[in-house]
Write a protein that holds these residues in place. Structure first.
Motif, mmCIF file in Angstrom:
data_model
loop_
_atom_site.group_PDB
_atom_site.id
_atom_site.type_symbol
_atom_site.label_atom_id
_atom_site.label_comp_id
_atom_site.label_asym_id
_atom_site.label_seq_id
_atom_site.Cartn_x
_atom_site.Cartn_y
_atom_site.Cartn_z
ATOM 1 N N GLU A 131 36.268 24.815 17.162
ATOM 2 C CA GLU A 131 36.542 23.621 16.674
ATOM 3 C C GLU A 131 36.027 22.538 17.494
ATOM 4 N N LYS A 132 36.016 22.776 18.681
ATOM 5 C CA LYS A 132 35.445 21.744 19.563
ATOM 6 C C LYS A 132 34.094 21.690 19.365
ATOM 7 N N VAL A 133 33.136 22.669 18.789
ATOM 8 C CA VAL A 133 31.731 22.529 18.757
ATOM 9 C C VAL A 133 31.464 22.206 17.139
ATOM 10 N N GLY A 134 32.488 21.878 16.454
ATOM 11 C CA GLY A 134 32.488 21.408 14.920
ATOM 12 C C GLY A 134 32.058 22.472 13.847
ATOM 13 N N LEU A 135 32.672 23.838 14.318
ATOM 14 C CA LEU A 135 32.471 24.879 13.366
ATOM 15 C C LEU A 135 33.583 25.357 12.962
ATOM 16 N N ASN A 144 23.742 35.620 10.874
ATOM 17 C CA ASN A 144 22.780 35.414 9.868
ATOM 18 C C ASN A 144 23.258 34.609 8.512
ATOM 19 N N GLN A 145 24.568 34.206 8.543
ATOM 20 C CA GLN A 145 24.963 33.271 7.510
ATOM 21 C C GLN A 145 25.257 31.640 7.977
ATOM 22 N N LEU A 146 24.343 31.619 9.339
ATOM 23 C CA LEU A 146 24.570 30.341 9.833
ATOM 24 C C LEU A 146 23.156 29.626 10.192
ATOM 25 N N SER A 147 23.143 28.390 10.247
ATOM 26 C CA SER A 147 21.782 27.868 10.698
ATOM 27 C C SER A 147 21.580 28.181 12.155
ATOM 28 N N GLY A 148 20.211 27.640 12.412
ATOM 29 C CA GLY A 148 20.037 27.800 13.826
ATOM 30 C C GLY A 148 20.744 26.866 14.769
ATOM 31 N N GLY A 149 21.160 25.595 14.426
ATOM 32 C CA GLY A 149 21.722 24.839 15.135
ATOM 33 C C GLY A 149 23.513 25.227 15.214
ATOM 34 N N GLN A 150 23.823 25.631 14.165
ATOM 35 C CA GLN A 150 25.176 26.186 14.051
ATOM 36 C C GLN A 150 25.265 27.678 14.900
ATOM 37 N N GLN A 151 24.120 28.334 14.940
ATOM 38 C CA GLN A 151 24.274 29.376 15.784
ATOM 39 C C GLN A 151 24.397 29.299 17.305
ATOM 40 N N GLN A 152 23.560 28.092 17.576
ATOM 41 C CA GLN A 152 23.472 27.630 18.974
ATOM 42 C C GLN A 152 24.771 27.263 19.375
ATOM 43 N N ARG A 153 25.521 26.366 18.595
ATOM 44 C CA ARG A 153 26.814 26.078 18.688
ATOM 45 C C ARG A 153 27.945 26.884 19.065
ATOM 46 N N ALA A 155 27.103 30.027 20.323
ATOM 47 C CA ALA A 155 26.533 30.453 21.575
ATOM 48 C C ALA A 155 27.405 29.236 22.826
ATOM 49 N N ILE A 156 27.360 28.184 22.253
ATOM 50 C CA ILE A 156 27.913 27.100 23.053
ATOM 51 C C ILE A 156 29.421 27.363 23.428
ATOM 52 N N ALA A 157 30.206 27.507 22.446
ATOM 53 C CA ALA A 157 31.449 27.781 22.178
ATOM 54 C C ALA A 157 31.691 29.104 23.065
ATOM 55 N N ARG A 158 31.154 30.102 22.946
ATOM 56 C CA ARG A 158 31.190 31.181 23.621
ATOM 57 C C ARG A 158 31.087 30.897 25.210
ATOM 58 N N ALA A 159 30.152 30.267 25.496
ATOM 59 C CA ALA A 159 29.861 29.862 26.715
ATOM 60 C C ALA A 159 31.201 29.127 27.521
ATOM 61 N N LEU A 160 31.549 28.469 26.606
ATOM 62 C CA LEU A 160 32.658 27.399 27.175
ATOM 63 C C LEU A 160 34.085 28.239 27.015
ATOM 64 N N SER A 161 34.246 29.520 26.251
ATOM 65 C CA SER A 161 35.589 30.067 26.228
ATOM 66 C C SER A 161 36.234 30.419 27.441
ATOM 67 N N VAL A 184 22.412 19.210 19.546
ATOM 68 C CA VAL A 184 22.843 20.004 20.669
ATOM 69 C C VAL A 184 22.942 19.278 21.887
ATOM 70 N N MET A 185 21.762 18.469 22.166
ATOM 71 C CA MET A 185 21.759 17.573 23.424
ATOM 72 C C MET A 185 23.025 16.647 23.675
ATOM 73 N N GLU A 186 23.306 15.980 22.175
ATOM 74 C CA GLU A 186 24.626 15.158 22.322
ATOM 75 C C GLU A 186 25.579 15.768 22.357
ATOM 76 N N LEU A 187 25.855 17.253 22.099
ATOM 77 C CA LEU A 187 26.959 17.987 22.476
ATOM 78 C C LEU A 187 27.243 18.345 23.838
ATOM 79 N N PHE A 188 26.047 18.662 24.506
ATOM 80 C CA PHE A 188 25.767 18.715 25.938
ATOM 81 C C PHE A 188 26.623 17.486 26.838
ATOM 82 N N ARG A 189 25.952 16.313 26.454
ATOM 83 C CA ARG A 189 26.202 15.183 26.946
ATOM 84 C C ARG A 189 27.937 14.891 26.969
#
Ligand SMILES: Nc1ncnc2c1ncn2[C@@H]1O[C@H](COP(=O)(O)OP(=O)(O)OP(=O)(O)O)[C@@H](O)[C@H]1O
Ligand SMILES: [Mg+2]
Lengths: 230, 396
Positions: A131-135, A144-153, A155-161, A184-189
């Motif tokens: 939810e936090k990363v907007g997914l 494979n059902q997600l866009s690259g940007g979504q996939q990276q999000r 991954a970010i959610a996983r890193a944060l979990s 993605v950079m905005e999310l990092f900020r």
């Protein structure tokens, strides 16, 4: 700034290539404080990923001291290192590194499995992170059902979990187009504003400029950079 | 954690259905072979043992070949044999071939057995209808006979043959009784495999007179207390040696109990040998699993690296791959078990023996396949757990 969470002194990394040794890191000194968003900027082959592997406790320096949260990393055994990677560090890779057969939710749960969090709690936390990363509406999608940007999000959610001390990103926008990379950079900020400490590795000075501190790496040497350099 | 590993293993197996199936085939074949072999051989063994127990318990068989001077045993010899301690009776067994006639219908070359009352006394259920042969028949050399259903059917055509007559070798005999077909015959007939054939039994004294033979060559000695079998055999040997003047090869004593023992040992050995051969299939299956696991490890190098980066300890990785290989081989074992039981059930039905679920077979099937999974999964799992996470992650 906050208290120091990471200290590197005279870190040297040498690869043994047959007869001669190749020195990739030539005595790195680095200190990172809690709450920083550090960009490590350098050209290809300069040793960025090598440094990141050492920071992430995936690799050991040939010599030098690395202290993470008061612990001397070279004194830890395999099991302790696994625990440090699990609890202290959230990895974000250039190529996302999601497991293709798992849903977004299951991917985010992975670090929690290894810290033996009970299933219901695990699921709850993973959902929060997505939810936090907007997914929130993509939880049961496979990579494979997600866009690259979504996939990276994801991954970010996983890193944060597992609520790590440090987010460690190696070229997080490398596989994304400019617009998605920017998102993605905005999310990092945002994450940094919430108090997450981030170390981001990149060869792109535009991306590097999202950080609030820049160090440059060149031929295995590190020096403090100027934000204006970026 | 274990649950996650099992779930992951299942996903991986399902995701590579064809490959998993082919890999597991060796195990399926091995376990099928082991289970059906064990079940069938055990079924046969039970069958044979129980038949022998019916027939052979408490008696020994004697074959007297005789010497040129004395071609067989006389009535007196039989009498002294029956006087041995712990012997309850002696039953001579003569056979001769003759033609049988009734109402103009002729059966040529029928085997006629000559027996005494001891035989009938020791097989109380032998006669279905009518009466058995008794001692009077022996002493008076009565012209009476016992026939089986086959003879009754062939010659009497639905009529009740008891107290009717028929001609054996031109002489008229009275039918005294009918054999109960449910009761198995003696060992010698069993081995000859002519149970369904015509069977006619007459008093042995009558038979001796009819064939013009003065001596008996085959007999059975009934023992009242089988714990003295060895002593009885010793005494029998003594008497026979005296009778035949200590000539070599003049007689043979067959102890049915010891034959059963020998047969059981032979069966066990056969089971072991066959199971050994079948385990070669298991070995090959195991190598197949190892191969698939090694492929799987190298295919999933990145996954392993990633899991390590996310905090997996080497033992977590090792466990996951080990579970996968055990899972695979248990899957094979399970199908092998079902197939093996099915095959042995059909085989037992086909041969006509009791199908008995062998817990040993099930235990071996499941145990062997789990063992194969552990043994052949160990090395690949260990290899996976030792992978360096950086190398693993770089391979993308
Ligand atoms: N395992 C290894 N064995 C030998 N040399 C290595 C090994 N890993 C890295 N190197 C060398 O170390 C140097 C730095 O590599 P590194 O991956 O850190 O570069 P980088 O800065 O991340 O480059 P890029 O921006 O292209 O990812 C390279 O010259 C590389 O060849
Ligand atoms: Mg790199």
């Amino acid at each position: 700034m906050g208290k120091e969470i990471l200290l590197m002194q005279d870190i040297v990394k040498t690869y043994n290539m047959g007869d001669e040794d190749q020195v990739v890191l030539k005595g790195i000194n680095l200190s990172v404080d809690e709450g920083e968003f550090l960009s490590v900027l350098g050209p290809s082959g300069s040793g960025k990923s090598t440094l990141m592997n050492i920071i992430g406790c995936l690799d050991m320096p040939t010599s030098g001291t690395y202290i993470l949260r008061g612990r001397n990393i070279s004194e830890q055994d395999q099991k302790q290192l696994a625990r440090i990677r699990n609890k202290e560090i959230g990895f974000i890779f250039q190529s996302f590194q999601l497991l293709p057969r798992l849903t977004a939710l299951e991917n985010v749960e992975l670090p929690l499995i290894y810290s033996k969090i009970p299933p219901s709690e695990r699921r709850k936390r993973a959902m929060e992170m997505l939810e936090k990363v907007g997914l929130a509406d993509r939880m049961y999608h496979r990579p494979n059902q997600l866009s690259g940007g979504q996939q990276q999000r994801v991954a970010i959610a996983r890193a944060l979990s597992n609520n790590p001390t440090l987010l460690l990103a190696d070229e997080p926008t490398g596989a994304l187009d400019q617009k998605t990379g920017k998102q993605v950079m905005e999310l990092f900020r945002e994450l940094n504003n919430e108090g997450h400490t981030i170390i981001m590795i990149t060869h792109d000075s535009n991306i590097a400029s999202y950080g609030n501190r820049i160090v440059r790496i060149l031929d295995g040497n590190l020096r403090e950079g100027d934000l204006k350099d970026a | 954690m274990l649950k996650e590993s099992i779930k992951m293993s299942w996903k991986n197996i399902i995701n590579n259905k064809m490959r998993s199936f082919l890999t597991v085939l060796g195990i399926v074949i091995g376990v099928t072979a082991i289970i059906s072999l064990i079940t069938i051989v055990q079924g046969l063994q039970n069958e044979v043992t129980s038949r022998f127990a019916d027939l052979g318990a408490g008696k020994i068989a004697v074959q007297a070949f005789g010497t040129p001077l004395k071609q067989g045993l006389s009535d007196n010899n039989i009498k002294s044999l029956s006087e041995i301690e712990n012997v309850s009776g002696v039953s001579p067994n003569l056979t001769l071939v003759s033609s049988v006639v009734k109402n103009g219908k002729v059966l040529e070359d029928i085997k006629i057995e000559g027996r005494n009352e001891v035989f009938f006394r020791n097989s109380p259920d032998f006669i279905a209808r009518g009466r058995p042969l008794n001692i009077l028949d022996m002493e008076s050399k009565n012209k009476v006979c016992i026939i089986n259903q086959a003879v009754a059917k062939e010659l009497f055509l639905g009529e009740d043959p008891v107290d009717k007559t028929l001609q054996i070798g031109g002489t008229t005999y009275l039918v005294a009784g009918i054999i109960d077909e449910e009761v198995t015959s003696d060992v010698i007939t069993l081995f000859a495999g002519n149970q369904s054939d015509y069977r006619i039994i007459i008093p042995y004294t009558t038979a001796m007179g009819m064939a013009g033979i003065g001596s008996i060559n085959v007999l059975e000695i009934y023992i009242s207390d089988t714990s003295y079998t060895d002593e009885v055999i010793e005494q029998v040997e003594l008497i026979l040696n005296q009778t035949f003047n200590f000539k070599d090869n003049s007689f043979e004593i067959i102890n049915l109990d010891s034959i059963v023992d020998t047969m059981n040992t032979m069966n066990d050995m056969m089971t072991a040998v066959l199971a050994g051969i079948a385990s070669i299939a298991l070995l090959v299956g195991g190598i197949g699993i190892m191969n698939m696991m090694l492929v799987s490890v190298s295919e999933r190098t990145t996954e392993i690296g990633l899991r390590k980066a996310l905090g997996a300890e080497p033992k977590n990785i090792q466990l996951q791959f080990l579970i996968e290989s055990i899972f695979l081989s248990l899957l094979g074992g399970f199908f092998g078990l079902i197939l093996g039981l099915l095959i042995s059930y059909l085989a037992c039905m086909g041969i006509g023996i009791d199908f008995r679920l062998s817990y040993l077979a099930i235990f071996l099937g499941v145990g062997f396949s789990a063992g194969v999974g552990i043994i052949f999964g160990w090395a690949p799992a260990r290899k996976a757990s030792m992978l360096n996470p950086i190398d693993a992650l770089r391979s993308v």
